[in-house]
Design an enzyme around this catalytic site. Structure first.
Site, PDB file in Angstrom:
ATOM      1  N   ASN A   1      22.703 -16.423  17.824  1.00  0.00           N
ATOM      2  CA  ASN A   1      22.350 -16.957  16.505  1.00  0.00           C
ATOM      3  C   ASN A   1      20.953 -16.536  16.043  1.00  0.00           C
ATOM      4  O   ASN A   1      20.329 -17.218  15.234  1.00  0.00           O
ATOM      5  CB  ASN A   1      22.461 -18.492  16.491  1.00  0.00           C
ATOM      6  CG  ASN A   1      23.854 -18.962  16.858  1.00  0.00           C
ATOM      7  OD1 ASN A   1      24.845 -18.421  16.349  1.00  0.00           O
ATOM      8  ND2 ASN A   1      23.950 -19.946  17.747  1.00  0.00           N
ATOM      9  N   ARG A   2      20.466 -15.429  16.594  1.00  0.00           N
ATOM     10  CA  ARG A   2      19.145 -14.891  16.245  1.00  0.00           C
ATOM     11  C   ARG A   2      17.990 -15.836  16.609  1.00  0.00           C
ATOM     12  O   ARG A   2      16.869 -15.665  16.135  1.00  0.00           O
ATOM     13  CB  ARG A   2      19.056 -14.533  14.750  1.00  0.00           C
ATOM     14  CG  ARG A   2      19.981 -13.378  14.347  1.00  0.00           C
ATOM     15  CD  ARG A   2      19.610 -12.116  15.117  1.00  0.00           C
ATOM     16  NE  ARG A   2      20.352 -10.946  14.692  1.00  0.00           N
ATOM     17  CZ  ARG A   2      21.443 -10.464  15.270  1.00  0.00           C
ATOM     18  NH1 ARG A   2      21.954 -11.098  16.323  1.00  0.00           N
ATOM     19  NH2 ARG A   2      22.034  -9.376  14.852  1.00  0.00           N
ATOM     20  N   LEU A   3      18.252 -16.823  17.467  1.00  0.00           N
ATOM     21  CA  LEU A   3      17.175 -17.687  17.963  1.00  0.00           C
ATOM     22  C   LEU A   3      16.629 -17.086  19.255  1.00  0.00           C
ATOM     23  O   LEU A   3      16.723 -17.673  20.341  1.00  0.00           O
ATOM     24  CB  LEU A   3      17.687 -19.118  18.182  1.00  0.00           C
ATOM     25  CG  LEU A   3      18.072 -19.878  16.913  1.00  0.00           C
ATOM     26  CD1 LEU A   3      18.566 -21.275  17.254  1.00  0.00           C
ATOM     27  CD2 LEU A   3      16.884 -19.961  15.953  1.00  0.00           C
TER      28      LEU A   3
END
Length: 215
Positions: free
Chosen positions: A192-194
């Site tokens: 989730n691009r975290l």
């Protein structure tokens, strides 16, 4: 001509980078990551790194070189001192190194100061190189304009004849640099691009300040 790359996506889910699993010294973490990547992932040249310099024309420029030694003091590579990068380092020794290991979903970005290694160290590494690489270092005036490929081949052939049966001396214009880091950022891809981003910054007392950065 346009190319729409908006659908190029990948989910990063292989590893994590947590404060509870890292030490106080970024060089130790780098060594750990390097050996993990080299042993477990098919990265080809794990030691391939991008070095960015500020050129004499004021523009930044990046190119890939090969890391040849890791010490607790820094990162060592070898090049032509009279090349474009060598002239840039002489004028402004502040450089940036980066490693991107896509199979491991990891990146390391290093800010530091480059300085020449000792002549003895450069001599030792030059002597360990294949003979063809030694002669190539003599034949190439790196970054200078050359008439054509044939000119390089002719220069190499002349050197092969000149040094037949002899040791090839290290030219004065060729040797090593060590980049002593002042900041190192470790990036681990996450879902989730975290992504995990941990930054080490060298302090005046020579300890490292550790922060987590937002992705």
């Amino acid at each position: 001509m346009e190319s729409d790359l908006s659908n190029y996506r990948k989910s990063y889910e292989k590893k994590e980078l947590l404060e509870s699993t890292i030490g106080d010294n970024p060089m130790e973490l780098f060594q750990k990551w390097f050996h993990e990547v080299d042993s477990n992932f098919n990265e080809g040249e794990t030691n391939a790194m991008t070095i960015s310099t500020i050129g004499l024309d004021g523009y930044p420029k990046s190119r890939v070189v090969l890391l040849k030694k890791i010490t607790f003091e820094g990162f060592i590579f070898y090049t032509n001192y009279e090349s474009e990068k060598g002239k840039a380092i002489k004028e402004n020794p502040h450089v940036c190194l980066s490693f991107f290991w896509h199979q491991a979903e990891r990146q390391v970005i290093i800010k530091g100061k480059a300085e020449k290694v000792s002549e003895n160290m450069s001599d030792g590494y030059f002597e360990s190189r294949p003979r063809g690489s030694q002669l190539g270092a003599l034949a190439s005036h790196q970054s200078e304009v050359v008439a054509d490929r044939e000119a390089l081949e002719v220069a190499l052939k002349k050197l092969e004849i000149q040094y037949e049966g002899k040791d090839v001396p290290r030219p004065d214009f060729w040797g090593g640099y060590i980049v002593r880091p002042v900041e190192m950022e470790f990036w681990q891809g996450r879902a989730n691009r975290l992504h995990d981003r941990i930054r080490y910054q060298l302090q005046d007392n020579m300890d490292w300040k550790i922060d987590r950065l937002s992705p």
